[in-house]
Design a protein around this motif. Structure first.
Motif, short mmCIF file in Angstrom:
data_model
loop_
_atom_site.label_atom_id
_atom_site.label_comp_id
_atom_site.label_asym_id
_atom_site.label_seq_id
_atom_site.Cartn_x
_atom_site.Cartn_y
_atom_site.Cartn_z
N ASN A 284 0.84 -1.21 0.00
CA ASN A 284 0.00 0.00 0.00
C ASN A 284 0.87 1.25 0.00
OD1 ASN A 284 -1.47 -2.15 2.03
ND2 ASN A 284 -2.91 -1.12 0.66
N ASP B 224 0.02 5.56 -0.91
CA ASP B 224 -0.90 6.55 -1.50
C ASP B 224 -0.41 7.99 -1.36
OD1 ASP B 224 -1.35 6.92 1.23
OD2 ASP B 224 -3.51 7.24 0.98
N GLU C 64 -1.20 4.73 -5.41
CA GLU C 64 -2.63 4.40 -5.48
C GLU C 64 -3.44 5.69 -5.39
OE1 GLU C 64 -1.76 1.36 -2.38
OE2 GLU C 64 -3.07 0.08 -3.60
N SER D 90 -7.07 2.17 -2.20
CA SER D 90 -6.01 1.27 -1.76
C SER D 90 -6.58 0.21 -0.81
CB SER D 90 -4.91 2.08 -1.06
OG SER D 90 -3.92 1.23 -0.54
N ASP E 217 -8.97 -2.19 -2.79
CA ASP E 217 -8.17 -3.16 -3.56
C ASP E 217 -7.57 -4.22 -2.62
OD1 ASP E 217 -8.73 -1.79 -5.82
OD2 ASP E 217 -6.69 -1.02 -6.15
#
Lengths: 445, 445
Positions: free
Chosen positions: B154, B156, B165, B171, B174
């Motif tokens: 992850n 972002d 992301e 995120s 997903d």
């Protein structure tokens, strides 16, 4: 074979900062020396036998400026002591065994074969105090076709009785007799090898100096490796301004006396200056210096000052004969030295360590360690196909990866002085070079 | 095969300071778990199939607590930058390629096969932000029979657009979809993998914390690796007393959340105290910390304080999947840290690094990393016959030598959970174990 050509991706150090890469290029060997690297083979060489190594990488042979052959038996074991304790506890007891030629036969057989199948083409090697065992080592190395210097070790004080020569006179006499017996070798030359100042009396160093002058011999020893050792030398040699002076006052520190000093981890300005002025070679041994908690030599500074620096495996302070490993650890240790200890000396680059492993150390042997015209033709052919990757890589990236990851499977062939001394047995390739080979490099399979 | 016996020289860590060695001993496997190590095989086990590995050395499988699968492609290349520059210049560009499943197929195929043929039996692995590529990686690893945790990464914020992301929400969504798709694997489990605080918004960490609680997931991330990174985290997280708190305030730092934090090179007292109290595992990655000039973690102190510590290869900060290499470098780097930087923390011992590589890291997986009764039967059979020597060596000496010198040729067989997952193909030995093998470990040749 004296004249031939090999083809592949050719890499060598032009300078310490510049790696020369020729993709799909040719290196020409004439009379055992390089006649140049070419993108296209000049007409005059077209009739020479040419072996095409295709996408493999071809580099100059690697140079190991400091290795103890008798210590190969206990590499990687008992790595929990500092220098002086390690010598007294592990090393001296092992070296004493070489009085027994049966033991030496076995041990040196393993060492010589493993050195032959490594990527090293030139080395400066310590034996023990024993003349016969050292001659046996030289005999075995002579047959490998590698070009090496080997020293019968001198030590006449501060050593256990079982590994101490009885007097300076006897040590010198044995050394001269040994020198005479060395004349029979083709590829192996003798090098004077006072172990280090703590184990050599002033009288012994004086006598070795006489031998040096009489026979024009090179010299190898140890210098400023460990803090405890340095303090001890200060006590033993009052009046000297630095450890190096303990050799220099007997003319065993460069100038007319080609000299390698291993380690130089803690050399100060005065010592550095002497080494620079007197062309003393530093054998940088990063793995050993980590294993024995000695520290990290400021090698980048040595290089920038113009000092002569090569790499050493320093078996068994170091654990591996691989000079690739020495290159990787030289970079890694230089980074830790920079981060933990001294921000005035930056990390070593890949170009610098490759230079030290080839041309830097090679200079001790003359024009060695490069593919420039006139250099002796020492070459290693590297196969990195086991290091698989999905993307396209440049030759330089592949070489850097090999520095970190080369192992016993990475070498396809090795040449010294134009002669093949190793060729991978599984690949089934028969080259024109091999069949015609004769002289000192032949018959080593 | 669920029940069987293997025979050889058996070594495992009883504690961090005590190596247990049984020469010519037996390890019994019952229902995938160890039923003990014996000098003489008890009567009750005599009917079980027994494979005799003779003079070979048998150790618990090695554990790699920190490795980035997508970075395996560029291991050993471009080793001239520090962490943040290295991420931006080399790493992120490479990881972005895994949006392309064709590239992922090739790259992860190589990674999975090389991990299978290494001495590692358990690993905690980073993928990329890409769900499909990460599932493909898990699919490939599942077939190796190794027991591993894999995380979809992850990130972002503070990441290049091509590897960022689009929102915390996306995120997390997903990630939850990915978690659902992970249920099909037998040997591979998902692990939550926020890359590190600089690339995760508070909102994202909060959402991951919710997922952690909902699915009872373990977590892996990075902590206090590099000085520049630590300063950045201070800026990004005002009000936190240490880097660890940036995870802890979202419940992603141990306690009910099994957590691995890679590196911890520069963890202070407060952070150490939290890690100790909350059972956070340290993944010590000595080679990576040298290559990226991060420094050396005070691991000996962590061990003595009772913290949980294992080793990590940290590809591609580290260059090699070999946990033997991680052991050797852990000792070497600890010596340099002691010599150059901090005499209050002594060098690591051979016993300590072997413990970290087996039982220390293994604890993250439960009863793993030892041959004590009840431990999962993960075993590696080592052949050191290529490391020739003229003298007699103890099993402990041979094991120490392998830590420094093991290479791709050193492994004869590997078992996970009692199942054989690797067996050397050249030796011609057919074992009773192999033929009867079934279940998740089978068919991986």
């Amino acid at each position: 074979m004296k004249n031939h050509v090999i083809k592949g991706n050719i890499c060598y150090s032009a300078t310490k900062d510049a790696l020369s890469v020729t993709e799909n290029g040719y290196v020409v060997c004439q009379e055992g020396r390089c006649a140049g690297v070419y993108e296209n083979l000049p007409k005059e060489y077209e009739t020479l036998p040419c072996h095409n190594y295709e996408d493999k990488i071809i580099i100059p042979g690697l140079v190991d400026l400091h290795v103890h052959a008798p210590q190969y038996t206990f590499r990687g074991m008992g790595m929990d002591l500092e220098l002086i304790d390690w010598l007294n506890t592990r090393t001296f007891a092992e070296e004493a065994k070489y009085e027994d030629l049966e033991y030496a036969e076995k041990a040196y057989g393993i060492f010589a074969e493993d050195l032959r199948t490594s990527a090293t083409t030139r080395a400066c090697i310590f034996g023990t105090i024993h003349t016969e065992a050292t001659l046996l080592l030289m005999e075995k190395l002579d047959r490998t076709g590698l070009q090496v210097c080997v020293g019968k070790v001198n030590m006449d004080r501060n050593s256990p009785q079982y590994l101490c020569e009885e007097s300076a006179e006897k040590s010198a006499k044995d050394t001269e007799e040994w020198l005479q017996k060395c004349q029979r070798f083709h590829n192996v030359r003798p090098i004077l090898t006072p172990r280090f100042t703590p184990s050599c009396t002033d009288e012994l160093l004086e006598k070795l100096s006489e031998l040096q002058k009489k026979y024009h011999l090179p010299v190898q020893s140890h210098l400023s490796e460990n803090l405890g050792e340095i303090d001890w030398v200060k006590e033993l040699c009052p009046g000297t301004s630095c450890y190096g002076e303990s050799y220099d006052r007997y003319g065993l520190f460069g100038n007319g006396c080609p000299t390698i000093m291993a380690h130089c981890v803690h050399s100060g300005d005065k010592e550095m200056e002497m080494m620079l002025k007197q062309n003393v070679f530093v054998a940088h041994c990063p793995e050993s210096n980590a294993n024995l908690s000695s520290g990290v030599a400021p090698v980048k500074k040595y290089l920038e000052n113009g000092m002569k620096v090569g790499l050493g495996s320093d078996i068994a302070g170091g654990t591996s004969l691989s000079i690739f490993k020495a290159m990787a650890m030289a970079v890694q240790c230089s980074k830790l030295r920079w981060r933990l200890h001294d921000q005035s000396v930056g990390p070593l680059t890949m170009e610098e360590v490759f230079y030290m492993a080839t041309k830097g150390g090679g200079e001790f042997f003359g024009k060695v360690g490069s593919f420039e015209k006139g250099y002796e033709f020492d070459a290693v052919v590297l196969d990195d196909s086991s290091l698989r990757h999905p993307q396209k890589l440049s030759v330089k990236e592949r070489l850097e990866r090999l520095i970190y990851l080369a192992d016993g499977r990475s070498m396809t062939a090795k040449f010294v002085n134009g002669h093949v001394v190793y060729r991978e047995s599984q690949d089934g390739i028969k080259t024109t070079v091999d069949g015609n080979d004769s002289g000192h490099g032949a018959g080593q399979r």
